[in-house]
Design a protein around this motif. Structure first.
Motif, PDB file in Angstrom:
ATOM      1  N   PHE A 157     101.179  68.758  42.370  1.00  0.00           N
ATOM      2  CA  PHE A 157     102.016  69.891  42.774  1.00  0.00           C
ATOM      3  C   PHE A 157     101.079  70.862  43.491  1.00  0.00           C
ATOM      4  CE2 PHE A 157     104.530  68.296  39.229  1.00  0.00           C
ATOM      5  CZ  PHE A 157     105.823  68.406  39.727  1.00  0.00           C
ATOM      6  N   TYR A 158     101.351  71.123  44.723  1.00  0.00           N
ATOM      7  CA  TYR A 158     100.483  72.041  45.479  1.00  0.00           C
ATOM      8  C   TYR A 158     101.340  72.808  46.474  1.00  0.00           C
ATOM      9  CZ  TYR A 158      96.208  73.746  47.621  1.00  0.00           C
ATOM     10  OH  TYR A 158      95.181  74.555  48.070  1.00  0.00           O
ATOM     11  N   GLN A 159     101.513  74.084  46.184  1.00  0.00           N
ATOM     12  CA  GLN A 159     102.458  74.856  46.997  1.00  0.00           C
ATOM     13  C   GLN A 159     101.815  75.312  48.308  1.00  0.00           C
ATOM     14  OE1 GLN A 159     105.564  75.122  46.095  1.00  0.00           O
ATOM     15  NE2 GLN A 159     105.416  74.459  43.956  1.00  0.00           N
ATOM     16  N   PRO A 160     102.599  75.298  49.378  1.00  0.00           N
ATOM     17  CA  PRO A 160     102.054  75.791  50.653  1.00  0.00           C
ATOM     18  C   PRO A 160     101.900  77.306  50.640  1.00  0.00           C
ATOM     19  CG  PRO A 160     104.385  75.279  50.881  1.00  0.00           C
ATOM     20  CD  PRO A 160     104.001  74.890  49.476  1.00  0.00           C
ATOM     21  N   GLY A 161     101.125  77.812  51.610  1.00  0.00           N
ATOM     22  CA  GLY A 161     101.005  79.266  51.766  1.00  0.00           C
ATOM     23  C   GLY A 161     102.216  79.803  52.516  1.00  0.00           C
ATOM     24  N   ALA A 162     102.822  78.959  53.328  1.00  0.00           N
ATOM     25  CA  ALA A 162     104.033  79.330  54.072  1.00  0.00           C
ATOM     26  C   ALA A 162     104.672  78.068  54.632  1.00  0.00           C
ATOM     27  CB  ALA A 162     103.696  80.279  55.226  1.00  0.00           C
ATOM     28  N   VAL A 163     105.976  78.184  54.923  1.00  0.00           N
ATOM     29  CA  VAL A 163     106.692  77.089  55.583  1.00  0.00           C
ATOM     30  C   VAL A 163     107.409  77.699  56.785  1.00  0.00           C
ATOM     31  CG1 VAL A 163     108.474  75.305  55.308  1.00  0.00           C
ATOM     32  CG2 VAL A 163     107.104  75.983  53.325  1.00  0.00           C
ATOM     33  N   LEU A 164     107.266  77.064  57.940  1.00  0.00           N
ATOM     34  CA  LEU A 164     107.976  77.557  59.123  1.00  0.00           C
ATOM     35  C   LEU A 164     108.977  76.483  59.554  1.00  0.00           C
ATOM     36  CD1 LEU A 164     106.278  79.045  62.330  1.00  0.00           C
ATOM     37  CD2 LEU A 164     108.231  77.520  62.425  1.00  0.00           C
ATOM     38  N   ILE A 165     110.254  76.856  59.533  1.00  0.00           N
ATOM     39  CA  ILE A 165     111.292  75.883  59.882  1.00  0.00           C
ATOM     40  C   ILE A 165     111.914  76.232  61.229  1.00  0.00           C
ATOM     41  CG2 ILE A 165     113.518  74.890  59.193  1.00  0.00           C
ATOM     42  CD1 ILE A 165     112.705  75.269  56.304  1.00  0.00           C
TER      43      ILE A 165
END
Ligand code: NAD
Ligand code: ZN
Length: 358
Positions: A157-165
């Protein structure tokens, strides 16, 4: 443009919806992370969008290195991860550096896995370009690779710093991939949001023609549902995250039994959702018109509703291999009504065999 937050105790991150890929440089700058970036993409996606992303980052003074992976699930492998680690070493990525994943779920999971493990974790930003990755894979922090024995066997489990969609990227996506992602959107409707299901029923033709505002609407609703569930149950420990597996118990088994060649993930999940609903109807846990309504929508999308060319016995046996992984119990997520599902641990085996035979 909308921002949806994933809140994880003391940490949180933003999902930027309806943002252009050309804005990635600005978003990276706002995150205040290092200026060295490894951009991981598949060669097909890079051809469409690579230069836009690279230029946007360079405009903000970032040094961008590119790693291109051939498209396809078979490259979500430890071998490719090793090649990426070697690239990280050669380009001297540091703890403050970032890996950006530009592509579908394969690139998300592989690049995220490398970001999670290189130097025990460097910054990770997701730029999903398939509908499946925009509504599902890029949100929630599951990263990993496949082994020859099974999919997703190694990961974290490793969360991103941000997601751009950037939903405009879906304009170049083949229609089979759109359907693949729509299957997960239908799933969100059934597990949590009746109005999303109804929206799909009413606006399907527009969505299939890739009308951007309708696509953005279903992506936003899906992302909000998944972000909410992940915020409450990040590591699938509280039970709630498990409802995301609606349609996946049988769906996974169909994928495995077909050696991942016959069905795309969303296609197998489509059949899995129908089979789970058939089980619920047979157990008198939900009304039979719900089954008809779900089947109608899946058919209109153009998704598979029947098992073909795969041994049903193999699918049945596969369920019990999965069962071992879950502490001895076979879990089904079953619907009560649109927007409401529950975890069921005591589905009779004869019923499973019966719905598989149909
Ligand atoms: N991490 C998670 O929570 C999670 C959730 C669901 C699925 N997944 C994983 O995601 C993977 C499947 O992802 P996927 O369905 O996105 O497949 P994918 O990444 O293989 O992409 C599908 C195809 O679409 C092409 N493509 C991607 N974006 C494009 C675009 N904008 N225009 C044209 N072509 C484009 C790719 O080159 C590829 O050929 C599986 O490995 C699955 O295990 C992970
Ligand atoms: Zn899925």
């Amino acid at each position: 443009m909308e921002i949806v937050k994933v809140n994880l105790g003391r940490r949180s991150y933003s999902i930027h919806l309806g943002e252009k890929l050309s804005q990635v440089g600005r978003i990276v700058k706002e995150l205040d992370i290092g200026k060295k970036i490894l951009l991981v993409s598949d060669s097909k996606v890079f051809r469409y969008y690579g230069e836009t992303v690279k230029k946007s980052l360079e405009k903000q003074g970032c040094g961008v290195f590119v790693a291109k992976i051939p498209p396809g699930e078979k490259y979500k492998s430890l071998n490719q991860a090793i090649k990426l680690y070697e690239k990280c070493v050669r380009t001297k990525l540091e703890r403050g550096s970032a890996i950006l994943a530009l592509g579908g779920g394969v690139i998300n999971d592989l690049a995220g896995f490398v970001a999670a493990t290189y130097l025990r974790g460097i910054n990770f930003i997701a730029l999903p370009t398939t509908l499946l990755a925009q509504v599902d894979a890029s949100i929630g922090g599951k990263v990993g690779v496949d082994l020859s024995q099974a999919k997703n066997l190694v990961g974290s489990f490793y969360q991103p710093g941000a997601v751009l969609i950037d939903s405009e990227t879906l304009k170049t996506l083949p229609s089979r991939e759109i359907k693949n992602g729509l299957s997960e959107v239908v799933k969100y409707g059934i597990i949590k949001d009746k109005s999303l299901f109804e929206y799909l029923e009413k606006n399907l033709e527009k969505i299939k023609k890739l009308d951007i505002s309708s696509l953005q609407r279903i992506i936003e609703k899906s992302v909000r549902i998944k972000a909410g569930i992940v915020s409450r149950d990040e590591r699938e420990e509280e039970g709630e995250r498990e409802i995301l597996n609606f349609g996946h118990t049988i769906g996974h088994s169909i994928e495995t039994a077909g050696d991942y060649r016959n069905y795309r993930h969303g296609e197998a999940v489509s059949i899995g959702m129908l089979k789970a609903t058939e089980i619920a109807v047979a157990m008198h846990l939900c009304p039979s018109d719900l089954l008809l309504r779900i089947e109608k929508l899946l058919r209109r999308i153009g998704l598979s509703t029947r098992i073909e060319k795969i041994s049903k016995r193999k699918i049945y046996q596969g369920l019990f291999l999965d069962k071992k992984k879950r502490g001895g119990k076979l879990h089904f997520i079953l619907p009560r009504e649109l927007g409401d599902v529950f975890i069921c641990e005591n589905v009779p085996f004869h019923l499973i065999r019966k719905v598989l035979q149909k």
